[in-house]
Design a protein around this motif. Structure first.
Motif, short mmCIF file in Angstrom:
data_model
loop_
_atom_site.label_atom_id
_atom_site.label_comp_id
_atom_site.label_asym_id
_atom_site.label_seq_id
_atom_site.Cartn_x
_atom_site.Cartn_y
_atom_site.Cartn_z
N SER A 112 0.87 -1.04 -0.15
CA SER A 112 0.13 -0.01 0.10
C SER A 112 1.00 1.21 0.06
N GLU A 183 -12.20 4.92 -5.40
CA GLU A 183 -11.67 4.58 -4.12
C GLU A 183 -11.41 3.26 -3.98
N ARG A 184 -12.40 2.25 -4.59
CA ARG A 184 -12.38 0.87 -4.68
C ARG A 184 -11.25 0.18 -5.34
N ARG A 187 -7.74 0.64 -3.58
CA ARG A 187 -7.58 -0.54 -2.61
C ARG A 187 -7.24 -1.77 -3.29
N THR A 188 -7.86 -1.93 -4.46
CA THR A 188 -7.69 -3.39 -5.21
C THR A 188 -6.18 -3.14 -5.70
N ASP A 190 -3.71 -1.83 -4.31
CA ASP A 190 -2.79 -2.19 -3.16
C ASP A 190 -2.53 -3.86 -2.99
N ARG A 312 -5.48 9.16 0.14
CA ARG A 312 -4.54 7.93 0.43
C ARG A 312 -3.18 8.70 0.83
#
Length: 586
Positions: A112, A183-184, A187-188, A190, A312
């Motif tokens: 991340s 946003e999703r 995160r994916t 990462d 982030r």
């Protein structure tokens, strides 16, 4: 969030301002050109005046060159400003990560942090460049074009005012639907980076167990999720261009219709109504206004994408280090004595069972302490409290008679050398790796430390000796060689406390004994803590701790523990039984 990100602009303010000033100049020239065209048509072509046509032609040429020059200069300044902003942002994030304690790093996965330093910063760089160019150009162009259009025909200019609410409403709907998707997606990302990093780091294990297909399925699954999310977001964003074009062409058609009727009704007399040149200027201004609105819509799209990235990045910048040096911190460690005063510790304060409970222990300076315990008995957690890699929740840890929380962090950690379970070497020569312990160490000091760590012999077998290049992660040396290099690196710090966290597990028993013998002879005043699985590695220690389930269940010398500690005796007998079975019989 915006205020925090703007702190990374710093010296790029000048380039940013110059980019905005020069792009404003480009807008001025772009607005002037339709006016010149209108005059060329009305007073040159229609009037049949060749001299006026030449005059307007030269003016148009200079206007076009001015627009081109301003655009090129603005692009140069914007590129420098955005690149510098990204450089500063990466610098600020990386330096912030260096201040994190282990608990802060545990909060963010390595993958991340890497994604935020690369993909997210690149998104913000592109957005910043678009902002200092398009966010200035588009509003100015729309405003100046609207003023020019109103000056020509105020009634026809109302067409633009009617279209703007439709554009704003459409953009709001698009942004509100796409932001959660982006946003999703990040995160994916990462997780994707985590899978790639894990696979490459453990590629030898993957190949040894023939798990390539399994790893490919993991990668494909996460990659497919990113594709599906991006596809869904792009489908939403795809409505932007048709909406812009619909409004633009509707305005052009309406202007052409009503403008042509006005020209016909007035006989083309500009005094009575609208001239041909003015109608063409209005159509040009309509195109400029709607193209500027389209540019603004693209900015909103970029802002939607980068908003998630900005959040982030700011998470990294706003994270408060759990461990900091106090004011008026102690800057000298008197000696290597260690005291645990009824210590209790857990990795997540206030949640779950403590990792260490009621640890009460005193270690005199210069002592050699062995630590034995099963997997999960918290041996590593115990020693990580000494250099204050984590903070205790209850009790205190003292080094040199002073609570570690009162020390300057650099001072404390400079006095404690740790060789961790996972030995890490960095890409570079052996000398460069060793000088992590002391960057000013002489070649003689390097050799001495390596001899103590029993590393000099194998280094001398390399063709380039101490100038041998170590690949990233030390993949071109064996596990035992890597451990000995890491021990030598720690010795170069000349520490008051030396901690070996299972750091001789990959060396043979003879080399292990030689390392311990060298410690006793050459660094008698250094406190040595040796975590080991082999009894032979600690049986000569001044004190041996037996840990079980986060508690010290026994403490003493080897002979004493064999008699009094069931855990120690069991480990000792299980290790010596094999030797007895292999002993020769008479």
């Amino acid at each position: 969030m915006v205020k925090k990100l703007m702190q990374s602009i710093r010296e790029q303010k000048r380039n940013s301002i110059l980019a905005m000033v020069t792009i404003s100049g480009e807008v001025v020239f772009e607005v002037i050109i339709p006016m010149l065209m209108a005059n060329l048509i009305d007073f040159g072509i229609d009037a049949g005046s060749m001299s006026y046509i030449l005059k307007m032609g030269v003016a148009l040429l200079f206007a076009a060159l001015g627009q081109l020059l301003c655009g090129v200069i603005s692009g140069k300044f914007a590129a420098e400003a955005s690149s510098g902003f990204a450089r500063n942002l990466r610098h600020d994030m990386f330096y912030k990560v260096q201040t994190y304690s282990f608990s802060n790093i545990d909060k963010f996965s390595t993958a991340s942090i890497v994604t935020r330093l690369t993909t997210d910063v690149t998104n913000l760089q592109n957005t910043y460049q678009m902002i200092i160019r398009m966010a200035v150009r588009s509003p100015f162009l729309a405003l100046f074009s609207l003023i020019a259009a109103i000056s020509i025909d105020a009634k026809l200019s109302l067409i633009f005012v009617a279209v703007i609410p439709i554009l704003v409403g459409g953009l709001y709907l698009i942004m509100s639907k796409t932001h959660p998707i982006f946003e999703r997606v990040f995160r994916t990302y990462d997780k994707l980076n985590g899978v790639v990093q894990e696979n490459l780091h453990g590629i030898r294990v993957v190949k040894a167990f023939v798990r390539e297909e399994h790893e490919e399925k993991k990668f494909t699954s996460i990659s497919e999720r990113i594709y599906q999310d991006f596809r869904k977001a792009e489908q939403q964003l795809a409505w932007n261009a048709p909406l812009m074009q619909l409004c633009m062409y509707a305005c052009v058609l309406l202007l052409s219709w009503f403008g042509a009727r006005t020209i016909v009704a007035c006989g083309g007399d500009a005094v009575l109504g609208l001239s041909t040149g003015e109608l063409l200027s209005l159509i040009s201004y309509a195109t400029q206004i709607l193209m500027s609105l389209m540019g603004l819509s693209m900015i909103f799209v970029m802002l939607t994408m980068s908003r998630a990235s900005g959040e982030r990045v700011v998470e990294i910048l706003d994270e408060t280090p759990d461990i900091t040096a106090p004011e008026n911190a102690v800057t000298e460690v008197k000696d290597g004595s260690i005291e645990f005063d009824h210590v209790q510790f857990s990795y997540h304060a206030g949640t779950g069972k403590p990792v260490l409970s009621d640890i009460d222990l005193k270690i005199p300076a210069g002592a050699t302490v062995g630590v034995i315990g099963g997997t999960g008995s918290s041996k590593s957690s115990l020693v990580q409290l000494i250099p204050r890699l984590y903070d205790v929740q209850q009790g205190a840890v003292r080094v040199g008679g002073i609570d570690v929380r009162k020390y300057d962090l650099d001072t404390l950690r400079g006095a404690v050398a740790m060789v961790l379970q996972k030995n890490v070497l960095f890409s570079g020569t052996i000398k460069e790796n060793l000088r992590w312990g002391d960057e000013h160490a002489t070649d003689e000091e390097l050799v001495r430390a390596c001899r103590l760590a029993q590393a000099d012999d194998f280094i001398q077998t390399f063709p380039e000796g101490y100038d041998t290049y170590i690949e990233q992660g030390g993949t071109n040396v064996s596990g035992g060689q890597k451990q000995r290099l890491c021990i030598a690196r720690a010795l170069l710090k000349k520490p008051k406390i030396l901690i070996l966290d299972d750091s001789t597990s990959a060396v043979d028993t003879r080399t292990d004994a030689l390392i311990r013998g060298a410690f006793r002879k050459e660094i008698p005043d250094t406190t040595k803590i040796i975590i080991a699985q082999r009894i032979a590695s600690v049986q000569d220690a001044d004190m041996i701790l037996v840990l079980d389930d986060g508690r010290i269940t026994a403490c003493g010398k080897h002979d004493e523990l064999v008699q009094t500690s069931p855990i120690y005796r069991e480990v000792y007998e299980s290790q010596t039984k094999g030797d007895d079975d292999n002993a020769p019989t008479s």
